[in-house]
Motif scaffolding. Sequence first.
Motif, PDB file in Angstrom:
ATOM      1  N   THR A  27     -25.771  24.143  23.091  1.00 14.16           N
ATOM      2  CA  THR A  27     -24.597  24.539  22.370  1.00 14.16           C
ATOM      3  C   THR A  27     -23.393  23.756  22.911  1.00 14.16           C
ATOM      4  O   THR A  27     -22.366  23.416  22.103  1.00 14.16           O
ATOM      5  CB  THR A  27     -24.275  25.954  23.002  1.00 14.16           C
ATOM      6  OG1 THR A  27     -25.484  26.794  22.320  1.00 14.16           O
ATOM      7  CG2 THR A  27     -23.013  26.699  22.049  1.00 14.16           C
ATOM      8  N   ALA A  28     -23.327  23.423  24.073  1.00  8.44           N
ATOM      9  CA  ALA A  28     -22.136  22.537  24.922  1.00  8.44           C
ATOM     10  C   ALA A  28     -22.109  20.994  24.010  1.00  8.44           C
ATOM     11  O   ALA A  28     -21.141  20.591  23.676  1.00  8.44           O
ATOM     12  CB  ALA A  28     -22.499  22.335  26.212  1.00  8.44           C
ATOM     13  N   PHE A  29     -23.699  20.525  23.778  1.00 14.30           N
ATOM     14  CA  PHE A  29     -23.534  19.028  23.198  1.00 14.30           C
ATOM     15  C   PHE A  29     -23.021  19.321  21.668  1.00 14.30           C
ATOM     16  O   PHE A  29     -22.070  18.510  21.403  1.00 14.30           O
ATOM     17  CB  PHE A  29     -24.948  18.549  23.130  1.00 14.30           C
ATOM     18  CG  PHE A  29     -25.124  17.740  24.196  1.00 14.30           C
ATOM     19  CD1 PHE A  29     -24.836  16.574  23.975  1.00 14.30           C
ATOM     20  CD2 PHE A  29     -25.860  18.145  25.346  1.00 14.30           C
ATOM     21  CE1 PHE A  29     -25.222  15.464  24.960  1.00 14.30           C
ATOM     22  CE2 PHE A  29     -25.964  17.158  26.391  1.00 14.30           C
ATOM     23  CZ  PHE A  29     -25.666  15.945  26.324  1.00 14.30           C
ATOM     24  N   LYS A  30     -23.205  20.635  20.915  1.00 12.27           N
ATOM     25  CA  LYS A  30     -22.958  20.686  19.753  1.00 12.27           C
ATOM     26  C   LYS A  30     -21.208  20.696  19.557  1.00 12.27           C
ATOM     27  O   LYS A  30     -20.787  20.140  18.669  1.00 12.27           O
ATOM     28  CB  LYS A  30     -23.787  21.643  18.888  1.00 12.27           C
ATOM     29  CG  LYS A  30     -23.412  22.128  17.488  1.00 12.27           C
ATOM     30  CD  LYS A  30     -24.063  20.814  16.632  1.00 12.27           C
ATOM     31  CE  LYS A  30     -23.792  21.196  15.086  1.00 12.27           C
ATOM     32  NZ  LYS A  30     -22.269  21.252  14.601  1.00 12.27           N
ATOM     33  N   HIS A  31     -20.990  21.398  20.446  1.00 17.22           N
ATOM     34  CA  HIS A  31     -19.595  22.020  20.287  1.00 17.22           C
ATOM     35  C   HIS A  31     -18.641  20.718  20.869  1.00 17.22           C
ATOM     36  O   HIS A  31     -17.425  20.347  20.377  1.00 17.22           O
ATOM     37  CB  HIS A  31     -19.274  23.013  21.510  1.00 17.22           C
ATOM     38  CG  HIS A  31     -17.833  23.462  21.578  1.00 17.22           C
ATOM     39  ND1 HIS A  31     -17.360  24.272  20.345  1.00 17.22           N
ATOM     40  CD2 HIS A  31     -16.907  23.502  22.492  1.00 17.22           C
ATOM     41  CE1 HIS A  31     -15.959  24.814  20.824  1.00 17.22           C
ATOM     42  NE2 HIS A  31     -15.650  24.201  21.734  1.00 17.22           N
ATOM     43  N   THR A  32     -19.052  19.783  21.762  1.00 19.28           N
ATOM     44  CA  THR A  32     -18.274  18.521  22.156  1.00 19.28           C
ATOM     45  C   THR A  32     -18.400  17.665  20.868  1.00 19.28           C
ATOM     46  O   THR A  32     -17.383  17.069  20.472  1.00 19.28           O
ATOM     47  CB  THR A  32     -18.997  17.962  23.322  1.00 19.28           C
ATOM     48  OG1 THR A  32     -19.323  18.873  24.241  1.00 19.28           O
ATOM     49  CG2 THR A  32     -18.298  16.841  23.721  1.00 19.28           C
TER      50      THR A  32
END
Length: 426
Positions: free
Chosen positions: A213-218
């Motif tokens: 989720t963090a990678f996609k959000h970044t």
Amino acid sequence: MEEEARCFLSRFVEEFPAALEDGSTLPVSPLSRKVSLEELHGESLELGLRLLAARGAPPVLSAILCQAALSHLLQTDLSPFHCPQEAEVNQEEEQKVVLLQSEEVQHLFLNKLIDEGLAWHQNFPQPPPAPSRLHPCFVHAIKNTRRKMEDKHLALAEFNQLFGIQDGVERAYYAVFDGHGGVDAATYAATHLHVALSKQETLQSDAATAFKTAFKHTDDMFRDKAKRERLRSGTTGVVVLIQGQELTVAWLGDSQAMLVRKGQAVTLMDPHKPEREDEKQRIEDLGGCITFMGCWRVNGTYAVSRAIGDFDQKPYVSGDADCSTVQLSGDEDYVLLACDGFFDAVKPTMVPQLVLDALQPVESEEEPGTPLKPSEEQTGQRVVQQLVSNAKEAGSSDNITVMLVFLRPLEQLLSQDSTTGTAQPT
């Protein structure tokens, strides 16, 4: 930590006895001219940590001070720092995201940081506990023969302190980003990915989902910035989170992390390359192709099949990260993170012996036969420098970044059998 912290604070308040005056030049330059409210979190922390590190602040104190200053900043009315609406062509875009004048708002953040430093100096509080297991971390990075250095890295043993997390689970974060087409995407990922990760509710229970989720959000955040500022760069990334007795690695592209346990290389991941069969199939299913132009490339362009950025080739160049997790049993030697500038020239199976060779005592030039007794810092730095040299000597012309995180004392590594091999995680 207390004595070292008090000494630093004395120097800090000597340099900054009061708040910065309005209109004064900042002692450290912000990364951007404009930031969104969401980007303010990462950019402020980066700015504060950079300022404090340059002045020799203990890392734990830096993290605590920056977290407190940011918390105060976010409770402040920031509307005076909003950017005015720009030309009509950009009005629709500006309405979607509130932008702040970075230098002005960071002036306020630094004053909050100075206030925290003054308060600590006047009345030293009982600080939150520092990490009980500090893993020595060493990094060496070179531009090599490339025109520009586009790698970025971040080592954050004070993850909990930086984000005010007090759940009793110790965390340390390590990351290497290998930019291409410019350094903007790599800088952005190194500034914001750990912030996005810290906000995931599943961080403790399911680190893999939190990472994805963090990678996609970044990637989504960078898309907005790239559109505003007409940026075209991309970056691969490999990140390791040590959370309690669990090690999770997350990655996009061909930067890699590997674990060494009892002198043996442990495979943690399979890098994303266009020629990898499942990546090739994914790209072709989307209507794209991979072609060989000196190396395998997606649609004849990028030599990576997953990355943050590269929006002209999304979704063929995917922003979806992969993850794997291993349990740490205490017999692990170290974890190594590096970009493809290293791993294209040095096979993972070669690493244990190269590290062991670099750890061997060095003789004194003045007294041949007498081994020097360097500090752990000197030894660790010599090891990563030698690893980078190994890759360069093996023919790498790319930027090279190597990060080595030791999971047990260096002297223990010298006493074990030098026989190396490979093992799979259990």
